[in-house]
Every structure is written in structure tokens, then in C-alpha cells.
Write an enzyme that holds these catalytic residues in place. Structure first.
Site, PDB file in Angstrom:
ATOM      1  N   LYS A  38      46.628 -27.683  22.092  1.00 11.73           N
ATOM      2  CA  LYS A  38      46.286 -28.925  21.405  1.00 11.73           C
ATOM      3  C   LYS A  38      45.192 -28.672  20.358  1.00 11.73           C
ATOM      4  O   LYS A  38      44.581 -27.603  20.327  1.00 11.73           O
ATOM      5  CB  LYS A  38      45.826 -29.954  22.448  1.00 11.73           C
ATOM      6  CG  LYS A  38      46.930 -30.318  23.469  1.00 11.73           C
ATOM      7  CD  LYS A  38      46.429 -31.348  24.466  1.00 11.73           C
ATOM      8  CE  LYS A  38      47.501 -31.704  25.490  1.00 11.73           C
ATOM      9  NZ  LYS A  38      47.031 -32.772  26.420  1.00 11.73           N
ATOM     10  N   GLU A  77      61.657 -31.401  25.217  1.00 11.24           N
ATOM     11  CA  GLU A  77      60.489 -31.071  24.384  1.00 11.24           C
ATOM     12  C   GLU A  77      60.739 -29.832  23.514  1.00 11.24           C
ATOM     13  O   GLU A  77      60.279 -29.764  22.377  1.00 11.24           O
ATOM     14  CB  GLU A  77      59.268 -30.857  25.290  1.00 11.24           C
ATOM     15  CG  GLU A  77      58.841 -32.151  25.997  1.00 11.24           C
ATOM     16  CD  GLU A  77      57.778 -31.932  27.070  1.00 11.24           C
ATOM     17  OE1 GLU A  77      57.348 -30.770  27.297  1.00 11.24           O
ATOM     18  OE2 GLU A  77      57.361 -32.935  27.685  1.00 11.24           O
ATOM     19  N   HIS A 122      49.209 -28.552  26.740  1.00 10.08           N
ATOM     20  CA  HIS A 122      50.300 -29.331  27.333  1.00 10.08           C
ATOM     21  C   HIS A 122      51.280 -28.345  27.952  1.00 10.08           C
ATOM     22  O   HIS A 122      51.516 -27.278  27.390  1.00 10.08           O
ATOM     23  CB  HIS A 122      51.030 -30.138  26.247  1.00 10.08           C
ATOM     24  CG  HIS A 122      52.357 -30.662  26.710  1.00 10.08           C
ATOM     25  ND1 HIS A 122      52.482 -31.845  27.399  1.00 10.08           N
ATOM     26  CD2 HIS A 122      53.615 -30.133  26.626  1.00 10.08           C
ATOM     27  CE1 HIS A 122      53.762 -32.034  27.704  1.00 10.08           C
ATOM     28  NE2 HIS A 122      54.467 -31.013  27.233  1.00 10.08           N
ATOM     29  N   TYR A 135      55.698 -37.824  23.393  1.00 13.17           N
ATOM     30  CA  TYR A 135      54.938 -38.592  24.389  1.00 13.17           C
ATOM     31  C   TYR A 135      55.575 -39.959  24.660  1.00 13.17           C
ATOM     32  O   TYR A 135      54.863 -40.900  25.032  1.00 13.17           O
ATOM     33  CB  TYR A 135      53.493 -38.755  23.932  1.00 13.17           C
ATOM     34  CG  TYR A 135      52.630 -37.523  24.164  1.00 13.17           C
ATOM     35  CD1 TYR A 135      52.536 -36.931  25.431  1.00 13.17           C
ATOM     36  CD2 TYR A 135      51.876 -36.960  23.133  1.00 13.17           C
ATOM     37  CE1 TYR A 135      51.732 -35.807  25.648  1.00 13.17           C
ATOM     38  CE2 TYR A 135      51.065 -35.845  23.351  1.00 13.17           C
ATOM     39  CZ  TYR A 135      51.007 -35.280  24.620  1.00 13.17           C
ATOM     40  OH  TYR A 135      50.208 -34.173  24.843  1.00 13.17           O
ATOM     41  N   ASN A 138      42.229 -31.703  26.802  1.00 15.04           N
ATOM     42  CA  ASN A 138      42.362 -30.695  27.860  1.00 15.04           C
ATOM     43  C   ASN A 138      43.119 -29.438  27.434  1.00 15.04           C
ATOM     44  O   ASN A 138      43.809 -28.815  28.235  1.00 15.04           O
ATOM     45  CB  ASN A 138      42.974 -31.341  29.105  1.00 15.04           C
ATOM     46  CG  ASN A 138      44.301 -32.018  28.802  1.00 15.04           C
ATOM     47  OD1 ASN A 138      44.880 -31.822  27.726  1.00 15.04           O
ATOM     48  ND2 ASN A 138      44.806 -32.808  29.745  1.00 15.04           N
TER      49      ASN A 138
HETATM   50  P1  DAT Z   1      49.540 -33.836  31.567  1.00 13.49           P
HETATM   51  O1  DAT Z   1      49.161 -33.385  30.181  1.00 13.49           O
HETATM   52  O2  DAT Z   1      48.671 -33.210  32.612  1.00 13.49           O
HETATM   53  O3  DAT Z   1      51.012 -33.712  31.856  1.00 13.49           O
HETATM   54  P2  DAT Z   1      50.034 -36.692  31.204  1.00 13.49           P
HETATM   55  O4  DAT Z   1      51.397 -36.316  30.753  1.00 13.49           O
HETATM   56  O5  DAT Z   1      49.910 -37.696  32.308  1.00 13.49           O
HETATM   57  O6  DAT Z   1      49.184 -35.400  31.641  1.00 13.49           O
HETATM   58  O7  DAT Z   1      49.198 -37.282  29.953  1.00 13.49           O
HETATM   59  C1  DAT Z   1      49.303 -36.693  28.679  1.00 13.49           C
HETATM   60  C2  DAT Z   1      47.912 -36.513  28.130  1.00 13.49           C
HETATM   61  O8  DAT Z   1      47.286 -37.796  27.933  1.00 13.49           O
HETATM   62  C3  DAT Z   1      46.974 -35.759  29.063  1.00 13.49           C
HETATM   63  O9  DAT Z   1      47.061 -34.356  28.907  1.00 13.49           O
HETATM   64  C4  DAT Z   1      45.632 -36.297  28.666  1.00 13.49           C
HETATM   65  C5  DAT Z   1      45.912 -37.726  28.305  1.00 13.49           C
HETATM   66  N1  DAT Z   1      45.695 -38.647  29.438  1.00 13.49           N
HETATM   67  C6  DAT Z   1      46.492 -38.786  30.536  1.00 13.49           C
HETATM   68  N2  DAT Z   1      46.029 -39.724  31.372  1.00 13.49           N
HETATM   69  C7  DAT Z   1      44.898 -40.206  30.796  1.00 13.49           C
HETATM   70  C8  DAT Z   1      43.953 -41.213  31.167  1.00 13.49           C
HETATM   71  N3  DAT Z   1      44.073 -41.918  32.300  1.00 13.49           N
HETATM   72  N4  DAT Z   1      42.897 -41.422  30.335  1.00 13.49           N
HETATM   73  C9  DAT Z   1      42.768 -40.734  29.188  1.00 13.49           C
HETATM   74  N5  DAT Z   1      43.630 -39.790  28.772  1.00 13.49           N
HETATM   75  C10 DAT Z   1      44.684 -39.522  29.560  1.00 13.49           C
HETATM   76 MG    MG Z   2      52.618 -34.682  30.899  1.00 12.20          MG
END
Ligand code: DAT
Ligand code: MG
Length: 139
Positions: free
Chosen positions: A11, A132, A121, A51, A118
């Protein structure tokens, strides 16, 4: 044998901080193969597809803005059980809670932003991976 492919993204926070090599190194030293790699500036349309599951959530707009804030690196990696293997290398979503030894646990922390930053991805299932990979590496 369960040879799979997964989509990894470094990212904008990872690219800005010069962590592309570190991420690739962890993938390679784990033993997975790099199949494709591309540096790009993601636009809103591409991120809406990537997303789609998060549209409407409170962090969706900040997530899209963050992902457009600088270049990203898209990677296809392959290997037996690479989808769950890379999720394990990445660590859990919240970098504060991600275990030390993981990419997110070692390299990221809470920055107090609306969206969690973070570093990486990783696809979460074979269906997500296929979807994806097609978005970032269309045939
Ligand atoms: P991951 O990337 O671990 O698969 P995800 O698909 O649930 O997580 O979410 C996509 C991204 O969105 C994630 O890397 C960081 C952000 N994100 C997820 N949940 C969040 C939250 N509750 N508050 C803020 N950012 C969040
Ligand atoms: Mg995810």
C-alpha cells in the site's frame, strides 16, 4: 498439492517508507514465488472494484483516499496454500494487535487515522484471489 496464486498489494504507506523490498523479501524467503509485479497509481474505479465488499462502511472513503495517496505495488505470488500463508505473514488487520514477526506487527502501528494503514493487502480466499488478480493484471 494445492498450488494457488494470491494478490498482494504494498500500500502507499509501504511504498513511501521504502518497504517494497522488505515485503518481497519476506514472501520470497518464506518460499513463495513472485509471478507478476507492477507499480501503479490506483484510481477510484479500480479501488471500487477491489474493495467492493467494503462500500458503505465508515472507513470506505478514507480507505479509497489513502489507497490513492501514492503509488502501490501489485504482486502475484504463488505456492501451496499461499493465500492463507501470506495472510499469516501479514498478520491481523490492526497493526497494534498484529503479532511481532508479521509484516504488520513489525512494520506498522496505529497512526490515529480514520483508516488503518497496515502496509499490505493479501487476498482472503481463492475466489477473492482470482477476482483481484484479474483487476490488477487483466488478461
Ligand atoms: P484486511 O486488509 O486485513 O483483509 P479488511 O479487508 O477487513 O482487512 O479491510 C480492508 C482495509 O480497510 C484494512 O486493511 C484496513 C482498513 N480497515 C478495515 N477495518 C477497519 C476499521 N474498522 N477501521 C479503520 N480501517 C479499517
Ligand atoms: Mg480484506
Amino acid at each position: 498439492m494445492n498450488i494457488e496464486k494470491t494478490l498482494i498489494l504494498v500500500k502507499p504507506d509501504g511504498v513511501r517508507r521504502g518497504l517494497v523490498g522488505e515485503v518481497i523479501s519476506r514472501v520470497e524467503t518464506k518460499g513463495y514465488a513472485i509471478e507478476a509485479l507492477r507499480l501503479l497509481n490506483a484510481d477510484r474505479g479500480l479501488l471500487e472494484k477491489h474493495y467492493a465488499e467494503h462500500i458503505g462502511k465508515p472507513f470506505y472513503e478514507p480507505l479509497v483516499e489513502f489507497m490513492m495517496s501514492g503509488p502501490i505495488v501489485a504482486i502475484v505470488a504463488s505456492g501451496n496454500r499461499v493465500i492463507e500463508g501470506f495472510r499469516s505473514l501479514a498478520g491481523v488487520t490492526d497493526p497494534t494487535l498484529a503479532a511481532p514477526g508479521t509484516i504488520r506487527g513489525d512494520l506498522a502501528r496505529d497512526q490515529g487515522t480514520k483508516v488503518v494503514q497496515n502496509i499490505v493487502h493479501g487476498s482472503d480466499s481463492p475466489e477473492s484471489a482470482a477476482r483481484e488478480i484479474e483487476i490488477f493484471f487483466p488478461k
